[in-house]
Scaffold this motif. Structure first.
Motif, PDB file in Angstrom:
ATOM      1  N   ALA A 167       0.838  -1.179   0.000  1.00  0.00           N
ATOM      2  CA  ALA A 167       0.000   0.000   0.000  1.00  0.00           C
ATOM      3  C   ALA A 167       0.877   1.234   0.000  1.00  0.00           C
ATOM      4  O   ALA A 167       2.068   1.175   0.304  1.00  0.00           O
ATOM      5  N   ALA A 168       0.281   2.350  -0.361  1.00  0.00           N
ATOM      6  CA  ALA A 168       1.032   3.595  -0.425  1.00  0.00           C
ATOM      7  C   ALA A 168       0.500   4.585   0.602  1.00  0.00           C
ATOM      8  O   ALA A 168       0.631   5.781   0.446  1.00  0.00           O
ATOM      9  N   ILE A 169      -0.152   4.074   1.658  1.00  0.00           N
ATOM     10  CA  ILE A 169      -0.714   4.974   2.662  1.00  0.00           C
ATOM     11  C   ILE A 169       0.000   4.790   3.990  1.00  0.00           C
ATOM     12  O   ILE A 169       0.454   3.692   4.321  1.00  0.00           O
ATOM     13  N   PHE A 170       0.121   5.890   4.737  1.00  0.00           N
ATOM     14  CA  PHE A 170       0.879   5.888   5.985  1.00  0.00           C
ATOM     15  C   PHE A 170       0.135   6.706   7.034  1.00  0.00           C
ATOM     16  O   PHE A 170      -0.684   7.563   6.698  1.00  0.00           O
ATOM     17  N   PRO A 171       0.443   6.482   8.309  1.00  0.00           N
ATOM     18  CA  PRO A 171      -0.081   7.368   9.346  1.00  0.00           C
ATOM     19  C   PRO A 171       0.630   8.712   9.284  1.00  0.00           C
ATOM     20  O   PRO A 171       1.765   8.792   8.808  1.00  0.00           O
ATOM     21  N   PHE A 172      -0.022   9.740   9.782  1.00  0.00           N
ATOM     22  CA  PHE A 172       0.591  11.059   9.733  1.00  0.00           C
ATOM     23  C   PHE A 172       1.896  11.125  10.528  1.00  0.00           C
ATOM     24  O   PHE A 172       2.869  11.725  10.068  1.00  0.00           O
ATOM     25  N   PRO A 173       1.967  10.497  11.723  1.00  0.00           N
ATOM     26  CA  PRO A 173       3.237  10.539  12.464  1.00  0.00           C
ATOM     27  C   PRO A 173       4.398   9.949  11.667  1.00  0.00           C
ATOM     28  O   PRO A 173       5.544  10.391  11.813  1.00  0.00           O
ATOM     29  N   ALA A 174       4.119   8.968  10.785  1.00  0.00           N
ATOM     30  CA  ALA A 174       5.183   8.403   9.956  1.00  0.00           C
ATOM     31  C   ALA A 174       5.728   9.467   9.016  1.00  0.00           C
ATOM     32  O   ALA A 174       6.934   9.559   8.782  1.00  0.00           O
ATOM     33  N   PHE A 175       4.821  10.296   8.497  1.00  0.00           N
ATOM     34  CA  PHE A 175       5.224  11.381   7.604  1.00  0.00           C
ATOM     35  C   PHE A 175       6.148  12.348   8.338  1.00  0.00           C
ATOM     36  O   PHE A 175       7.199  12.753   7.834  1.00  0.00           O
ATOM     37  N   GLU A 176       5.738  12.682   9.586  1.00  0.00           N
ATOM     38  CA  GLU A 176       6.570  13.605  10.364  1.00  0.00           C
ATOM     39  C   GLU A 176       7.951  13.014  10.621  1.00  0.00           C
ATOM     40  O   GLU A 176       8.969  13.693  10.503  1.00  0.00           O
ATOM     41  N   ARG A 177       7.962  11.719  10.950  1.00  0.00           N
ATOM     42  CA  ARG A 177       9.230  11.049  11.232  1.00  0.00           C
ATOM     43  C   ARG A 177      10.115  11.046   9.964  1.00  0.00           C
ATOM     44  O   ARG A 177      11.301  11.353  10.020  1.00  0.00           O
ATOM     45  N   MET A 178       9.494  10.730   8.831  1.00  0.00           N
ATOM     46  CA  MET A 178      10.243  10.680   7.580  1.00  0.00           C
ATOM     47  C   MET A 178      10.795  12.061   7.227  1.00  0.00           C
ATOM     48  O   MET A 178      11.897  12.200   6.702  1.00  0.00           O
ATOM     49  N   GLN A 179       9.987  13.091   7.504  1.00  0.00           N
ATOM     50  CA  GLN A 179      10.463  14.449   7.230  1.00  0.00           C
ATOM     51  C   GLN A 179      11.737  14.745   8.006  1.00  0.00           C
ATOM     52  O   GLN A 179      12.650  15.387   7.499  1.00  0.00           O
ATOM     53  N   GLN A 180      11.777  14.214   9.243  1.00  0.00           N
ATOM     54  CA  GLN A 180      12.958  14.486  10.068  1.00  0.00           C
ATOM     55  C   GLN A 180      14.203  13.793   9.528  1.00  0.00           C
ATOM     56  O   GLN A 180      15.298  14.343   9.606  1.00  0.00           O
ATOM     57  N   VAL A 181      14.038  12.578   8.986  1.00  0.00           N
ATOM     58  CA  VAL A 181      15.225  11.790   8.647  1.00  0.00           C
ATOM     59  C   VAL A 181      15.588  11.811   7.160  1.00  0.00           C
ATOM     60  O   VAL A 181      16.642  11.315   6.788  1.00  0.00           O
ATOM     61  N   SER A 182      14.715  12.387   6.329  1.00  0.00           N
ATOM     62  CA  SER A 182      14.948  12.230   4.892  1.00  0.00           C
ATOM     63  C   SER A 182      15.727  13.389   4.269  1.00  0.00           C
ATOM     64  O   SER A 182      15.990  13.372   3.077  1.00  0.00           O
ATOM     65  N   ALA A 183      16.079  14.392   5.079  1.00  0.00           N
ATOM     66  CA  ALA A 183      16.702  15.593   4.502  1.00  0.00           C
ATOM     67  C   ALA A 183      17.977  15.276   3.725  1.00  0.00           C
ATOM     68  O   ALA A 183      18.323  15.978   2.778  1.00  0.00           O
ATOM     69  N   LEU A 303      -9.000  20.139   9.629  1.00  0.00           N
ATOM     70  CA  LEU A 303      -9.352  20.439  11.024  1.00  0.00           C
ATOM     71  C   LEU A 303     -10.375  21.558  11.087  1.00  0.00           C
ATOM     72  O   LEU A 303     -11.283  21.549  11.913  1.00  0.00           O
ATOM     73  N   ALA A 304     -10.213  22.547  10.193  1.00  0.00           N
ATOM     74  CA  ALA A 304     -11.139  23.673  10.196  1.00  0.00           C
ATOM     75  C   ALA A 304     -12.540  23.220   9.826  1.00  0.00           C
ATOM     76  O   ALA A 304     -13.533  23.785  10.265  1.00  0.00           O
ATOM     77  N   MET A 305     -12.614  22.195   8.961  1.00  0.00           N
ATOM     78  CA  MET A 305     -13.924  21.729   8.536  1.00  0.00           C
ATOM     79  C   MET A 305     -14.520  20.752   9.538  1.00  0.00           C
ATOM     80  O   MET A 305     -15.719  20.649   9.689  1.00  0.00           O
ATOM     81  N   GLN A 306     -13.640  19.997  10.194  1.00  0.00           N
ATOM     82  CA  GLN A 306     -14.120  18.944  11.081  1.00  0.00           C
ATOM     83  C   GLN A 306     -13.110  18.813  12.210  1.00  0.00           C
ATOM     84  O   GLN A 306     -12.089  18.161  12.044  1.00  0.00           O
ATOM     85  N   SER A 307     -13.378  19.433  13.332  1.00  0.00           N
ATOM     86  CA  SER A 307     -12.360  19.463  14.389  1.00  0.00           C
ATOM     87  C   SER A 307     -12.107  18.062  14.948  1.00  0.00           C
ATOM     88  O   SER A 307     -11.042  17.782  15.483  1.00  0.00           O
ATOM     89  N   ALA A 308     -13.068  17.155  14.727  1.00  0.00           N
ATOM     90  CA  ALA A 308     -12.910  15.800  15.246  1.00  0.00           C
ATOM     91  C   ALA A 308     -11.743  15.075  14.596  1.00  0.00           C
ATOM     92  O   ALA A 308     -11.258  14.067  15.089  1.00  0.00           O
ATOM     93  N   ARG A 309     -11.300  15.625  13.470  1.00  0.00           N
ATOM     94  CA  ARG A 309     -10.249  14.942  12.736  1.00  0.00           C
ATOM     95  C   ARG A 309      -8.883  15.074  13.409  1.00  0.00           C
ATOM     96  O   ARG A 309      -7.927  14.424  12.986  1.00  0.00           O
ATOM     97  N   ALA A 310      -8.801  15.949  14.398  1.00  0.00           N
ATOM     98  CA  ALA A 310      -7.502  16.241  15.001  1.00  0.00           C
ATOM     99  C   ALA A 310      -6.782  14.978  15.452  1.00  0.00           C
ATOM    100  O   ALA A 310      -5.577  14.848  15.283  1.00  0.00           O
ATOM    101  N   GLU A 311      -7.563  14.026  15.974  1.00  0.00           N
ATOM    102  CA  GLU A 311      -6.887  12.844  16.511  1.00  0.00           C
ATOM    103  C   GLU A 311      -6.276  11.963  15.422  1.00  0.00           C
ATOM    104  O   GLU A 311      -5.348  11.222  15.658  1.00  0.00           O
ATOM    105  N   GLN A 312      -6.793  12.127  14.194  1.00  0.00           N
ATOM    106  CA  GLN A 312      -6.201  11.358  13.089  1.00  0.00           C
ATOM    107  C   GLN A 312      -4.728  11.695  12.900  1.00  0.00           C
ATOM    108  O   GLN A 312      -3.940  10.858  12.484  1.00  0.00           O
ATOM    109  N   TYR A 313      -4.414  12.942  13.196  1.00  0.00           N
ATOM    110  CA  TYR A 313      -3.040  13.367  12.991  1.00  0.00           C
ATOM    111  C   TYR A 313      -2.111  12.750  14.021  1.00  0.00           C
ATOM    112  O   TYR A 313      -0.901  12.757  13.859  1.00  0.00           O
ATOM    113  N   LEU A 314      -2.689  12.234  15.102  1.00  0.00           N
ATOM    114  CA  LEU A 314      -1.860  11.667  16.163  1.00  0.00           C
ATOM    115  C   LEU A 314      -1.858  10.144  16.128  1.00  0.00           C
ATOM    116  O   LEU A 314      -0.931   9.501  16.608  1.00  0.00           O
ATOM    117  N   ASP A 315      -2.912   9.565  15.538  1.00  0.00           N
ATOM    118  CA  ASP A 315      -3.081   8.111  15.559  1.00  0.00           C
ATOM    119  C   ASP A 315      -1.975   7.426  14.758  1.00  0.00           C
ATOM    120  O   ASP A 315      -1.819   7.657  13.564  1.00  0.00           O
TER     121      ASP A 315
END
Lengths: 602, 118
Positions: A167-183, A303-315
């Motif tokens: 698959a080509a989908i990832f959790p958001f924290p993985a994206f943040e982690r990759m941003q840190q290490v991929s420079a 988040l602006a459209m649906q504040s409930a989505r905030a937790e998705q960014y952490l899951d």
């Protein structure tokens, strides 16, 4: 250059030159005759001797003429005229040959244009070859049975085959982690995920439009520059930033008249006001050739459209965003993979909550991103390959057809060739004339083929779109393919068109010259044997391929009609399906919401 | 004229231009006279074919080495006279020196074997 100019000047005066030469040769003859008469011959003898001495006066004139004529060009004109006459004398042959070739050329071009648009086209961004798509792969996963995989919930697709799951989908924290290490390997890493259909309201009129959430680095990473206004920047993509949106060229033109009018406008997306800040260029279709979103929103705007989505960014176990990176100059795919696989593995093992999950962790894989994402590819590549194989066979048939026609005509023209050879035509000249005929035929077929290709592309678009509105795949006529298929049929015409020349190049002119229709059979019997077998082979091949095609087409059509008539489990008669887009409830203009209805289909 | 020469030499490729230019050096001449002159001067060893003479003349004219004009011949007939141009004169000089060098080289290489021993 001066030689060319001189030649041209002389060519303009060719009438006069011709007269000069004629008179000069006449003078030469009379002078020679006078000389001989002075030697003691009678007047008649002297004149004859002079003529003998001069030899073939026409040949002398022709040889001399080459000084001021473009012999090749003039002979070409002759050949073309002759070829046109030959075609005109036998229009059925010419028509059939050209038509069958044109069908082959046209169909191939149409299909290949689609393959090109879907499978081979690069993303319309600068240097697409340095883009990589992030994917992961694991052992086959059965999502149905409890928690045995780190992926707990999902918004997107996974593809499972016998060997594993990709698959080509990832959790958001993985994206943040990759941003840190991929420079070190990526000059930028960006994420996006399809927003699906959004309720867009502009000036009190609501409408459904496709959107895409993109991370702040998206446009910088793809190196897309705005057609109007500005594009989304890193600063727009954070929680609490003023909500902004970027439109596609087509959408901005449709809703605001022109791209330049769009920036600064306020539109409501799912009841949240957004400011339009810019428009992407017309050729940019996003990262997926099949999606072509109308709106690009910053990722955190969800988040602006649906504040409930905030937790998705952490899951850490919710897989939903897709990632693409741009390789730094001089960094290869394997190098980037090696640099990122370790950190990803560390991160993903920290998200596993039990041993079973730890036993089957996804492994990061990088793939070339030049072609963009591949939902459309998956969807259409197989039917297209089937179609391509089929039209390839059609081209083969067309070539065999033409070959057969030409061979048949070769037999009929053998006598003509023999006559021409015997009265002094050069073999090279004959070959050239036949080549001209083949080229002419191929050109005719090519011209027809273009029309067929254009019509075919239109038909295919309708077929693939399958009634879907806003089908964004626009295949363009692929000139490369057109040229290749044209060249192919041209070569075929060439090879088989030359048959009469090759056959009559055999030294046995006399039998061919002598035999009239009555005596033809016997004398030519032996000469005919190999050709007949070639013709037969062609016919057999043709029938075989045609049969194969017929079966394949039958199956294909049956599949198509099956797909169109899949039982829905309810009676479709007299059913209407409707979609409605709502205005914001607090909108001051009392206007009825637009209502569209489509009949029957579900 | 009628006497048959005992042997005839094939004209070497490319030498016809040189011969024509050389023939025109003393003064203008028409095609037939050029052919006859070459034949006579070479003691009938060389015969210029009409089939190569006229193409060569027109080629030389096209190159600007000779110029042609219609004039009345000594017998009172209209004939096309060829005359050397300055460019042709220069060409003749260079061709001539090239030919001399070539002839000398051939002569040296083909001298009788006996001479080598001395």
């Amino acid at each position: 250059m001066t030689a060319l100019f001189r030649k041209f000047r002389w060519w303009l005066q060719r009438r006069r030159r011709e007269d000069d030469l004629r008179e000069e040769l006449q003078f030469h003859l009379s002078q020679e005759a006078d000389d001989r008469e002075a030697d003691g011959l009678t007047r008649d003898q002297a004149r004859q001797a002079a003529h003998r001495d001069l030899g073939n006066a026409t040949l002398v004139r022709e040889d001399t003429r080459t000084v001021w004529t473009w012999t090749l060009l003039e002979q070409l004109a002759q050949d073309v005229r002759y070829a046109l006459r030959t075609m005109g004398r036998n229009p059925v042959f010419a028509g059939l040959a050209a038509l069958s070739l044109a069908l082959g050329i046209g169909a191939n071009t149409a299909i290949y244009s689609f393959m090109d648009a879907i499978l081979l086209r690069s993303l319309p961004v600068s240097d697409p070859a340095s883009l990589v798509v992030m994917k992961w792969r694991s052992k086959p996963v059965n999502f149905g049975r409890g928690s045995e995989f780190v992926l707990h919930s999902i918004d997107g697709n996974t593809y499972t085959d016998a060997d594993g799951t990709t698959a080509a989908i990832f959790p958001f924290p993985a994206f943040e982690r990759m941003q840190q290490v991929s420079a070190s390997v990526f000059s930028s890493l960006f994420a996006y995920y399809p927003a699906g259909n959004l309720n867009v309201m502009i000036g009190g009129e609501a409408e459904i439009a496709k959107g895409e959430f993109v991370s702040g680095d998206f446009f910088r990473g793809l190196a897309v520059s705005p057609a109007a206004g500005r594009l989304i920047l890193a600063d727009d993509d954070r929680a609490g930033a003023p909500p902004v949106v970027v439109l596609s060229m087509g959408y901005s033109q449709r809703r605001f008249g022109a791209a330049a009018n769009a920036p600064g406008q306020t539109i409501h997306i799912n009841n949240t006001p957004f400011t339009v800040i810019g428009v992407v260029p017309a050729q940019f279709f996003g990262v997926d050739p099949g999606e072509n979103p109308s709106l690009y929103l910053p990722m955190h705007a969800s988040l602006a459209m649906q504040s409930a989505r905030a937790e998705q960014y952490l899951d850490q176990n919710y897989y939903w965003i897709q990632m693409m990176g741009r390789l730094r100059h001089g960094v290869g795919l394997a190098q980037a993979q090696a640099a990122l696989a370790g950190p990803f593995d560390q991160w993903v093992s920290s998200t596993a909550s039990n041993d079973r999950e730890r036993a089957n962790l996804p492994v990061l894989r990088l793939e070339e991103g030049a072609g963009g994402l591949d939902t459309l590819r998956r969807q259409y590549s197989k039917p297209l390959y089937v179609l391509l194989a089929m039209v390839g066979l059609i081209l083969a048939i067309a070539c065999a057809n033409t070959a057969n026609l030409l061979l048949a005509r070769a037999a009929a023209r053998q006598r003509e060739m023999a006559v021409r050879l015997s009265i002094g035509a050069g073999r090279f000249r004959l070959v050239r004339q036949l080549l001209t005929e083949s080229v002419l035929l191929a050109s005719l077929a090519g011209a027809l083929g273009i029309f067929i290709a254009v019509a075919g592309i239109r038909l295919l678009t309708r077929l693939l779109a399958n009634g879907e509105e806003g089908f964004t795949l626009h295949a363009e006529l692929n000139w490369h393919v057109l040229l290749v298929t044209l060249a192919l049929s041209f070569v075929c015409g060439l090879v088989f068109g030359l048959a009469p020349a090759i056959q009559s190049a055999s030294p046995a002119l006399m039998p061919t010259l002598k035999d009239t229709s009555a005596g033809a059979r016997r004398t030519r019997l032996f000469a005919r044997v190999p050709r007949v077998s070639l013709t037969q082979a062609l016919v057999v091949t043709q029938i075989a391929i045609s049969l194969l095609l017929l079966v394949a087409t039958g199956l294909f059509v049956r599949t198509l009609s099956n797909l169109q008539s899949v039982s829905l489990g309810f009676n479709r008669e007299n059913l209407l399906s409707s979609t409605s887009a709502r205005r914001r409830p607090d909108c001051p203009h009392p206007r009825p919401p637009p209502f569209t209805a489509t009949s029957g289909a579900a | 004229m009628g006497s048959k020469p005992t042997s005839r030499v094939e004209l070497l490729r490319g030498t016809l231009d040189l011969l024509i230019l050389r023939t025109l050096l003393p003064g203008p001449s028409h095609g037939h006279a050029i052919a006859k002159h070459i034949q006579r001067t070479s003691e009938d060893l060389l015969q210029v074919e009409t089939g190569s003479l006229y193409p060569a003349l027109y080629r030389l004219e096209a190159k600007g080495w000779v110029a042609a004009s219609w004039e009345i011949s000594e017998k009172g007939k209209r004939a096309r006279y060829y005359r050397m141009t300055p460019l042709g004169r220069r060409q003749l000089a260079s061709e001539q020196s090239k030919w001399d060098a070539f002839a000398r080289a051939m002569g040296l290489l083909l001298k009788p074997i006996g001479e080598e021993g001395r």
